[in-house]
Design a protein around this motif. Structure first.
Motif, mmCIF file in Angstrom:
data_model
loop_
_atom_site.group_PDB
_atom_site.id
_atom_site.type_symbol
_atom_site.label_atom_id
_atom_site.label_comp_id
_atom_site.label_asym_id
_atom_site.label_seq_id
_atom_site.Cartn_x
_atom_site.Cartn_y
_atom_site.Cartn_z
ATOM 1 N N PRO A 32 0.839 -0.926 -0.516
ATOM 2 C CA PRO A 32 -0.342 -0.018 -0.194
ATOM 3 C C PRO A 32 1.175 1.644 0.079
ATOM 4 O O PRO A 32 0.359 2.348 -0.906
ATOM 5 C CB PRO A 32 -1.202 0.216 1.297
ATOM 6 N N ASP A 33 2.265 0.861 0.382
ATOM 7 C CA ASP A 33 2.307 2.494 0.715
ATOM 8 C C ASP A 33 3.696 2.515 -0.442
ATOM 9 O O ASP A 33 3.838 4.041 -0.712
ATOM 10 C CB ASP A 33 3.684 2.594 1.534
ATOM 11 N N THR A 35 4.020 2.143 6.286
ATOM 12 C CA THR A 35 3.430 2.286 7.477
ATOM 13 C C THR A 35 3.795 0.912 8.221
ATOM 14 O O THR A 35 3.558 0.010 8.170
ATOM 15 C CB THR A 35 1.758 1.788 6.795
ATOM 16 N N PRO A 36 3.378 1.539 9.835
ATOM 17 C CA PRO A 36 3.425 0.602 10.916
ATOM 18 C C PRO A 36 2.957 -0.792 10.613
ATOM 19 O O PRO A 36 1.147 -0.343 10.136
ATOM 20 C CB PRO A 36 3.359 1.547 12.027
ATOM 21 N N VAL A 80 -2.115 -0.764 9.443
ATOM 22 C CA VAL A 80 -2.113 -1.585 7.572
ATOM 23 C C VAL A 80 -3.885 -1.905 7.966
ATOM 24 O O VAL A 80 -3.972 -3.054 8.381
ATOM 25 C CB VAL A 80 -1.712 -2.221 7.079
ATOM 26 N N ALA A 81 -4.363 -1.230 7.159
ATOM 27 C CA ALA A 81 -5.960 -1.860 7.094
ATOM 28 C C ALA A 81 -6.030 -3.074 6.214
ATOM 29 O O ALA A 81 -5.901 -3.285 4.500
ATOM 30 C CB ALA A 81 -6.770 -0.896 6.489
ATOM 31 N N VAL A 82 -6.794 -4.217 6.541
ATOM 32 C CA VAL A 82 -6.669 -5.560 5.813
ATOM 33 C C VAL A 82 -8.448 -5.356 6.045
ATOM 34 O O VAL A 82 -9.353 -5.198 6.814
ATOM 35 C CB VAL A 82 -6.571 -6.720 6.382
ATOM 36 N N GLY A 83 -8.695 -6.693 4.593
ATOM 37 C CA GLY A 83 -10.752 -7.368 4.748
ATOM 38 C C GLY A 83 -10.406 -7.973 4.891
ATOM 39 O O GLY A 83 -9.395 -9.052 5.877
ATOM 40 N N ALA A 84 -11.674 -9.196 4.820
ATOM 41 C CA ALA A 84 -11.677 -10.206 4.498
ATOM 42 C C ALA A 84 -10.798 -10.931 3.914
ATOM 43 O O ALA A 84 -10.620 -10.971 2.479
ATOM 44 C CB ALA A 84 -12.738 -10.226 4.462
ATOM 45 N N ASN A 85 -10.216 -12.322 4.591
ATOM 46 C CA ASN A 85 -9.248 -13.503 3.216
ATOM 47 C C ASN A 85 -8.097 -12.085 3.176
ATOM 48 O O ASN A 85 -7.056 -13.032 2.535
ATOM 49 C CB ASN A 85 -9.733 -13.711 2.366
ATOM 50 N N LEU A 99 5.083 -8.367 7.112
ATOM 51 C CA LEU A 99 6.141 -7.674 6.945
ATOM 52 C C LEU A 99 7.271 -8.324 6.035
ATOM 53 O O LEU A 99 7.763 -9.604 6.375
ATOM 54 C CB LEU A 99 6.973 -7.593 8.335
ATOM 55 N N ILE A 100 7.625 -7.717 5.039
ATOM 56 C CA ILE A 100 8.161 -8.022 3.523
ATOM 57 C C ILE A 100 10.168 -7.207 4.166
ATOM 58 O O ILE A 100 9.809 -5.972 4.344
ATOM 59 C CB ILE A 100 8.033 -7.394 2.995
ATOM 60 N N ASP A 101 10.507 -8.054 3.855
ATOM 61 C CA ASP A 101 12.349 -7.226 4.012
ATOM 62 C C ASP A 101 13.562 -7.661 2.966
ATOM 63 O O ASP A 101 12.987 -8.636 2.351
ATOM 64 C CB ASP A 101 13.051 -6.972 5.361
ATOM 65 N N VAL A 102 13.517 -6.225 2.246
ATOM 66 C CA VAL A 102 15.110 -6.579 1.403
ATOM 67 C C VAL A 102 16.254 -6.073 1.818
ATOM 68 O O VAL A 102 15.972 -4.780 1.941
ATOM 69 C CB VAL A 102 14.450 -6.097 -0.241
ATOM 70 N N TYR A 103 17.199 -6.950 1.615
ATOM 71 C CA TYR A 103 18.268 -6.555 2.065
ATOM 72 C C TYR A 103 19.430 -5.929 0.621
ATOM 73 O O TYR A 103 19.513 -5.771 -0.330
ATOM 74 C CB TYR A 103 19.869 -7.782 1.691
#
Length: 133
Positions: A26-27, A66-67, A71-76, A81-85
């Motif tokens: 989303p960001d 966004t912390p 983060v707003a999520v819906g059903a299903n 949290l994804i990280d990348v080096y």
């Protein structure tokens, strides 16, 4: 400006029956998908690295993530949290060639020359296969 070594961004994984798992950042307003959780995670990490590397190269301002709990999520849907080096991502985008000296048995050198093999290309192909395992 010092470049960041590791970024962490929330992604929303969406699960719908009979469809690939959708992954939305989303960001960053980008998305990908995967056939399984592992595939979706791998695709998400690759996309995150490509997008952020592109933003760095273009001198764009990289938004703060966004912390996770905000983060707003819906059903299903699930937040992950994804990280990348980034040093590895930046290096992968650097196609500058480097010179390496290799030692081969004389018989192998002769056989390769006889077949007209491109030593650099064969070594690159072999290393790519080996590194991907």
């Amino acid at each position: 400006m010092k470049k960041v070594d590791r970024y962490y961004y929330p992604a929303v994984f969406g699960y719908e029956e009979g469809e690939e798992i959708s992954v939305v950042f989303p960001d960053l307003d980008v998305a990908t998908s995967g056939e399984s959780d592992d595939d979706a995670l791998s695709s998400a990490r690759e996309l995150l690295g490509c997008v952020l590397a592109g933003m760095e190269e273009d001198g764009e301002e990289i938004p703060a993530p966004t912390p996770l709990q905000d983060v707003a999520v819906g059903a299903n849907e699930r937040t992950v949290l994804i990280d990348v080096y980034m040093p590895a991502v930046r290096q992968a985008h650097n196609n500058k060639s480097v010179n390496r000296t290799v030692t081969l048995p004389a018989w192998l050198n002769a056989a390769a020359l006889e077949r007209g093999l491109n030593f650099s290309q064969v070594l690159q192909d072999a290393l790519k296969t080996y590194v991907a395992e």
